[in-house]
Enzyme design. Structure first.
Site, PDB file in Angstrom:
ATOM      1  N   HIS A 153     -43.806   3.723 -16.460  1.00 20.19           N
ATOM      2  CA  HIS A 153     -43.203   3.855 -17.799  1.00 20.19           C
ATOM      3  C   HIS A 153     -41.732   3.424 -17.794  1.00 20.19           C
ATOM      4  O   HIS A 153     -40.944   3.891 -18.619  1.00 20.19           O
ATOM      5  CB  HIS A 153     -43.300   5.298 -18.318  1.00 20.19           C
ATOM      6  CG  HIS A 153     -44.652   5.910 -18.160  1.00 20.19           C
ATOM      7  ND1 HIS A 153     -45.622   5.858 -19.138  1.00 20.19           N
ATOM      8  CD2 HIS A 153     -45.210   6.574 -17.112  1.00 20.19           C
ATOM      9  CE1 HIS A 153     -46.716   6.476 -18.711  1.00 20.19           C
ATOM     10  NE2 HIS A 153     -46.495   6.904 -17.483  1.00 20.19           N
TER      11      HIS A 153
ATOM     12  N   SER B 193     -22.316 -18.606 -21.436  1.00 19.68           N
ATOM     13  CA  SER B 193     -22.325 -18.533 -22.891  1.00 19.68           C
ATOM     14  C   SER B 193     -21.217 -19.421 -23.426  1.00 19.68           C
ATOM     15  O   SER B 193     -20.159 -19.551 -22.813  1.00 19.68           O
ATOM     16  CB  SER B 193     -22.092 -17.088 -23.326  1.00 19.68           C
ATOM     17  OG  SER B 193     -21.596 -17.054 -24.649  1.00 19.68           O
TER      18      SER B 193
ATOM     19  N   LYS C  46     -20.168 -14.175 -19.493  1.00 20.45           N
ATOM     20  CA  LYS C  46     -21.619 -14.138 -19.377  1.00 20.45           C
ATOM     21  C   LYS C  46     -22.186 -15.021 -18.265  1.00 20.45           C
ATOM     22  O   LYS C  46     -21.735 -16.112 -18.010  1.00 20.45           O
ATOM     23  CB  LYS C  46     -22.277 -14.581 -20.699  1.00 20.45           C
ATOM     24  CG  LYS C  46     -22.137 -13.613 -21.826  1.00 20.45           C
ATOM     25  CD  LYS C  46     -22.817 -12.273 -21.605  1.00 20.45           C
ATOM     26  CE  LYS C  46     -24.329 -12.373 -21.643  1.00 20.45           C
ATOM     27  NZ  LYS C  46     -24.847 -12.511 -23.008  1.00 20.45           N
TER      28      LYS C  46
ATOM     29  N   ASN D 281     -26.177 -15.760 -17.606  1.00 14.73           N
ATOM     30  CA  ASN D 281     -27.488 -15.406 -18.149  1.00 14.73           C
ATOM     31  C   ASN D 281     -28.639 -15.885 -17.271  1.00 14.73           C
ATOM     32  O   ASN D 281     -28.596 -16.998 -16.745  1.00 14.73           O
ATOM     33  CB  ASN D 281     -27.646 -16.005 -19.551  1.00 14.73           C
ATOM     34  CG  ASN D 281     -26.635 -15.445 -20.526  1.00 14.73           C
ATOM     35  OD1 ASN D 281     -26.298 -14.265 -20.464  1.00 14.73           O
ATOM     36  ND2 ASN D 281     -26.129 -16.290 -21.408  1.00 14.73           N
TER      37      ASN D 281
ATOM     38  N   GLU E 201     -36.030 -16.209 -18.013  1.00 14.63           N
ATOM     39  CA  GLU E 201     -36.325 -16.083 -19.448  1.00 14.63           C
ATOM     40  C   GLU E 201     -37.234 -17.213 -19.917  1.00 14.63           C
ATOM     41  O   GLU E 201     -38.166 -17.016 -20.692  1.00 14.63           O
ATOM     42  CB  GLU E 201     -35.029 -16.086 -20.261  1.00 14.63           C
ATOM     43  CG  GLU E 201     -34.225 -14.812 -20.105  1.00 14.63           C
ATOM     44  CD  GLU E 201     -32.889 -14.906 -20.842  1.00 14.63           C
ATOM     45  OE1 GLU E 201     -32.793 -14.328 -21.925  1.00 14.63           O
ATOM     46  OE2 GLU E 201     -31.964 -15.552 -20.335  1.00 14.63           O
TER      47      GLU E 201
END
Ligand code: ARG
Length: 463
Positions: A158, A279, A285, A287, A292
């Site tokens: 969970h 970014s 940033k 990323n 992704e």
């Protein structure tokens, strides 16, 4: 005859130009030129052996096909939408070069058995390629798992801290998934390895073909048994898209974890700069674009599978033009999956692992609670009672901002007389993982054993 179409005989007017484009599949199926030529070679040789074509025709056809193949490879041939697909582009070129012999090649054959033969041959090769990529990624993961056999991280259920696990164990879970993925490709590959040639348009052919010869020449296990099934079966496309989608989903779950782990909230890992982007506005940033994108591309693979299930579901036997869409979907599935596997295999070796953050997270959240219950059980307490005692201990610790292994003797006694300070004193994430020392358990010793097993299996793959 209208225009220069190979099938133009019964037509009076030329094809509308946009229809020509809309109808064409050459942009997608040009990639199968090698398979199309191989199929034509086998078919021509069979026609010769059976006395359906003269030896001289066969010789000219084989020479012509060789020349065309060399020209395609050297970039000397431009395929055209006017000739619709790879089959007719190549056949037209052949006839241009060798005349009547070229026009005889299509005897006892239809594009319907031709296209599915080519597609099977092409996908058979793609299955081998994707399996190679899977094995490459498995090797990377096994190596990492060995490095991290002792690295402790929280295991989750969970997405809540559950029990400590070793990072190596976590990585090996993906090695297992990938091995089933490879198995799915191998299974589908074995099932589709039957030759449709000789089925012709749908009913078979009036010529005395030797289907076993053609099948054998092309490395199939034998001819398809039913001509209608042979030309309308797209199960293999569905199975392969499903195998792509499932493997894509595995990589997507892995991506999701990498993305979470790289966040400032977890700080478990850092991915190499070469696999991240910044970014345009927020200078701080970094990323995780690669995971992704892999996660995103899994959506495309699932979409391809659903698209083809929908395309096939209402098709009457035998061939329907809808089927032309199969190649775009399944080629794309393989392309995307192979890229995703490659990105992972190249990105993971450069991953930085933050042992301290992983260890601290593993030690928090009462992750050793099950082991305390197990200790009580070993002292003769029934498991349900043990569960309750530890539950109350956790509640007390939350209330008093304390950790289980720091509870003193009087606290233990106050919770339950059967709970001892020796039991809580032994609680550590190291002891937790080391204690799960059986097949499939998370103990470092088991991780090393599993790495040995995988190395043997992956070596066997090379042999
Ligand atoms: N380009 C077609 C396809 O990919 C080849 C088969 C066409 N057959 C036909 N009868 N029109 O499906």
């Amino acid at each position: 005859m209208a225009g220069d179409k190979l099938w133009g005989g019964r037509f009076n007017a030329p094809t509308d130009t946009f229809v020509e484009e809309f109808n064409a599949s050459i942009d997608v199926d040009a990639r199968m030129y090698g398979e199309d030529i191989a199929g034509s070679r086998a078919h021509a040789r069979m026609l010769g052996r059976q006395g359906i074509l003269s030896d001289d025709d066969v010789k000219q056809i084989l020479q012509g096909l060789n020349d065309i193949e060399a020209d395609i490879e050297a970039g000397r041939i431009d395929f055209t939408v006017a000739l619709e697909d790879v089959h007719m582009n190549i056949e037209a070129r052949l006839t241009e070069r060798i005349g009547d012999a070229g026009k005889r090649l299509h005897t006892a054959r239809s594009r319907n058995d031709q296209v599915t033969t080519d597609t099977r041959l092409f996908l058979r090769r793609r299955c081998d390629e994707v399996s190679e990529r899977i094995v490459t990624l498995q090797r990377v993961l096994v190596q990492l798992a060995r490095t991290h056999a002792d690295t402790i991280m929280p295991g989750f259920t969970h997405l809540q801290t559950a029990q400590p696990v070793t990072f190596g164990h976590h990585l090996l879970a993906y090695v297992e998934m990938l091995s089933r993925d490879a198995g799915r490709f191998a299974d589908a590959q074995a099932r589709m390895n039957r030759c449709p040639l000789g089925s012709a348009a749908l009913a078979g052919t009036t010529f005395p073909v030797d289907r076993a010869f053609t099948a054998q020449t092309l490395g199939f296990d034998g001819p398809c048994n039913n001509s209608l099934d042979a030309v309308s079966d797209r199960d293999f496309v569905l199975e392969l898209l499903s195998a792509c989608a499932i493997c894509g989903v595995h990589l997507s779950r892995f991506s999701e974890e990498l993305i979470l782990w790289m966040s400032a909230q977890f700080r478990f890992i850092d991915l190499p700069d070469a696999f991240c982007t910044g970014s345009s506005i927020m200078p701080q940033k970094k990323n995780p674009d690669m995971p992704e994108l892999v996660r995103g591309k899994a959506g495309g693979m699932i979409g391809g599978l659903v698209a083809m299930l929908c395309t096939v579901k209402a098709l009457p036997l035998a061939y329907n033009k809808d089927m032309q869409e199969d190649k775009r979907a399944v080629f794309d599935g393989f392309d995307q999956l192979q890229d995703c596997l490659r990105i992972f295999a190249e990105m993971l070796p450069g991953m930085q692992v933050n042992h301290d953050a992983m260890h601290a997270a593993a030690a928090s959240g009462f992750s050793t609670a099950t082991d305390l219950a197990d200790a009580l059980v070993r002292a003769g307490v029934p498991f349900r009672d043990a569960h309750d005692i530890v539950g109350r201990s956790v509640a007390w610790c939350i209330e008093n901002n304390m950790e289980l292994h720091r509870m003193d003797a009087s606290t233990c006694a106050a919770i339950d007389v059967r709970l001892t300070v020796e039991m809580v004193g032994k609680l550590s994430v190291e002891n937790c993982v080391a204690a799960r020392n059986h097949i499939g358990g998370t103990a470092p010793e088991q991780v090393r054993l599993q790495c040995d097993n995988w190395n043997k299996q992956l070596e066997a793959h090379d042999a």
